[in-house]
Motif scaffolding. Structure first.
Motif, PDB file in Angstrom:
ATOM      1  N   SER A 107     -45.363  44.220  86.573  1.00 24.11           N
ATOM      2  CA  SER A 107     -44.868  43.064  85.829  1.00 24.11           C
ATOM      3  C   SER A 107     -45.904  42.488  84.879  1.00 24.11           C
ATOM      4  O   SER A 107     -45.577  41.617  84.077  1.00 24.11           O
ATOM      5  N   ALA A 108     -47.148  42.946  84.969  1.00 27.02           N
ATOM      6  CA  ALA A 108     -48.215  42.501  84.082  1.00 27.02           C
ATOM      7  C   ALA A 108     -48.684  43.695  83.241  1.00 27.02           C
ATOM      8  O   ALA A 108     -48.624  44.848  83.686  1.00 27.02           O
ATOM      9  N   PRO A 109     -49.153  43.472  82.027  1.00 23.92           N
ATOM     10  CA  PRO A 109     -49.582  44.591  81.186  1.00 23.92           C
ATOM     11  C   PRO A 109     -50.810  45.298  81.754  1.00 23.92           C
ATOM     12  O   PRO A 109     -51.692  44.666  82.353  1.00 23.92           O
ATOM     13  N   LEU A 110     -50.859  46.607  81.555  1.00 23.45           N
ATOM     14  CA  LEU A 110     -52.019  47.385  81.992  1.00 23.45           C
ATOM     15  C   LEU A 110     -53.254  47.032  81.184  1.00 23.45           C
ATOM     16  O   LEU A 110     -54.365  46.964  81.728  1.00 23.45           O
ATOM     17  N   SER A 111     -53.085  46.846  79.894  1.00 25.13           N
ATOM     18  CA  SER A 111     -54.213  46.502  79.025  1.00 25.13           C
ATOM     19  C   SER A 111     -53.699  45.721  77.832  1.00 25.13           C
ATOM     20  O   SER A 111     -52.535  45.876  77.421  1.00 25.13           O
TER      21      SER A 111
END
Length: 445
Positions: free
Chosen positions: A186-190
């Protein structure tokens, strides 16, 4: 007494089907002294026939209630067409029958800024003004899509563009930063940020999937490496670029659509100079898309036209327009390279033929041979002035014609002024700057 008789079998000059007599031709050049003159006349007739039978428009797909903002076709599946509108609606179109297969009325609150799909066409990803990227499940057999998203990914800013990875279950969104997401997180990887307020568009490289190109509102074009989570290099132009597209067959090259009515092709290894400058539009270029073969690309402009280009040519090969078509916001090639799709402000998606005089339907062997012969003649005599003039001529709306003439007068006056300034100055005081370098301000690494 011996008698010699000429004997010929009937099968040598009569075909097995239809009893058509086979014509024998002696290729001796001494028997055909005016062959080049005849071929030139045939080439002249062929290029005139191309203009006479040019009917590029195929069909208009209506159904949207607001401007068509974005569209995409899955890379490997080749169908269907997914489009997003400014009222938050997403539609699925069957390209075989040119009909609408599914509708999601309130996919997003506000504009649908961009849509993309995975290579197999089973997942559709969209982003909008509600600061969310949503994943939808698509049934490729019935061309239907569920009304509720499978997953929702919330970002801190409004996303302008979304693009899917060429191999992995990943996608990238652009807003205040360039974010790379995974399906299961649910959160961006980078996240990438390089001194700009907002990023407009981004695209994954087809050959090196860890490479990402983006354009920003600070008039920059940036390259990012996902392996090191670092930006690589950036080039600053005089005006901002609205879209970027990689050449799938030459993955080192990419083309950007600029606000100065031009398109620029760059080699990622040397961003200090453009390898190509494509100028024919009269207003800002809003979108660009390459054909899967990499031999052509199509552009959509604010001047209500769609143009087809060759990457190694400065001028467009063809120009498509209609009286009722509004400003063209997006464009796309079909996977078979035979058709061009465009979405405009008049709520319609239009289907155009890539080659305007192409005949739709099945061609007989005789028609195929005749078409190939005419194309070979046009290629052979393409540099002769009369054929080049007829092939280059295209009808455009009166507004575009007047703007083009004004810009030509201004360009000639500017060139004459530069020549006079260079002529009456010290040698080296005003060096000549090529057109491919004039729009570049600086390169940052």
């Amino acid at each position: 007494m011996k008698i010699k008789v000429l004997q010929r079998s009937e099968h040598d000059y009569v075909s097995s089907s239809g009893g058509v007599t086979r014509q024998f031709r002696n290729p001796d050049p001494s028997l055909h002294p005016l062959e080049r003159a005849r071929e030139y006349q045939r080439a002249l007739v062929a290029v005139k026939m191309e203009k006479m039978f040019a009917k590029p428009f195929v069909k208009a797909l209506d159904g949207h209630l607001d401007s068509v903002k974005c569209m995409v076709v899955p890379r490997l599946q080749g169908a269907p067409l997914i489009s997003g509108a400014c009222d938050g609606e997403v539609r699925i179109w069957n390209l075989q029958h040119l009909t609408c297969g599914a509708v999601v009325q309130r996919a997003h609150t506000g504009f649908v800024r961009s849509v993309t799909a995975n290579n197999e066409g089973t997942r559709v990803l969209s982003c909008g003004d509600d600061k969310a990227a949503k994943m939808w499940k698509l049934d490729t057999e019935t061309w239907s899509m569920e009304q509720d998203p499978v997953a929702t990914y919330h970002s801190t800013s409004i996303s302008n563009c979304i693009d899917h990875h060429w191999k992995k279950p990943m996608f990238a969104t652009t807003g205040d930063t360039v974010d790379v997401w995974d399906y299961n997180r649910s959160a961006p990887l980078s996240s990438f940020e390089w001194g700009c307020e907002r990023v407009i568009a981004s695209r994954f490289n087809p050959a090196e999937p860890c490479l990402l190109a983006s354009t920003a509102v600070d008039r920059s074009i940036g390259l990012y490496d996902l392996r090191g989570n670092t930006p690589i290099r950036k080039v600053l132009l005089k005006m901002r670029s609205n879209a970027v597209a990689w050449n799938p067959m030459q993955p080192l090259n990419f083309t950007v659509a600029n606000e100065d009515c031009n398109l620029y092709t760059f080699d990622m290894r040397k961003l200090s100079v453009a390898t190509g400058r494509h100028w024919d539009h009269a207003m800002a270029v809003l979108d660009v898309s390459y054909s899967p073969s990499g031999s052509e690309f199509v552009s959509a402009s604010y001047d209500q036209t769609v143009r087809v280009w060759s990457p190694d040519q400065q001028r467009s090969r063809d120009c498509y327009h209609t009286k009722r078509m509004g400003r063209v916001l997006c464009c796309h090639f079909t996977p078979d390279c035979r058709f061009v799709l465009s979405g405009s402000e008049d709520t319609n998606i239009r289907v155009w033929k890539t080659k305007a005089d192409q005949k739709l339907g099945t061609l007989s062997d005789k028609e195929k041979r005749a078409t190939a012969y005419r194309e070979a003649l046009k290629t052979k005599f393409q540099r002769l002035p009369e054929i080049r003039r007829i092939k280059r001529h295209v009808h455009v709306p009166k507004m575009i014609k007047s703007i083009t003439n004004k810009r030509r007068i201004m360009r000639e006056a500017r060139q004459k002024k530069e020549e006079n300034r260079r002529k009456h100055s010290k040698p080296g005081a005003h060096p000549h700057v090529p057109m491919k370098k004039r729009h570049i301000v600086k390169e940052v690494e």
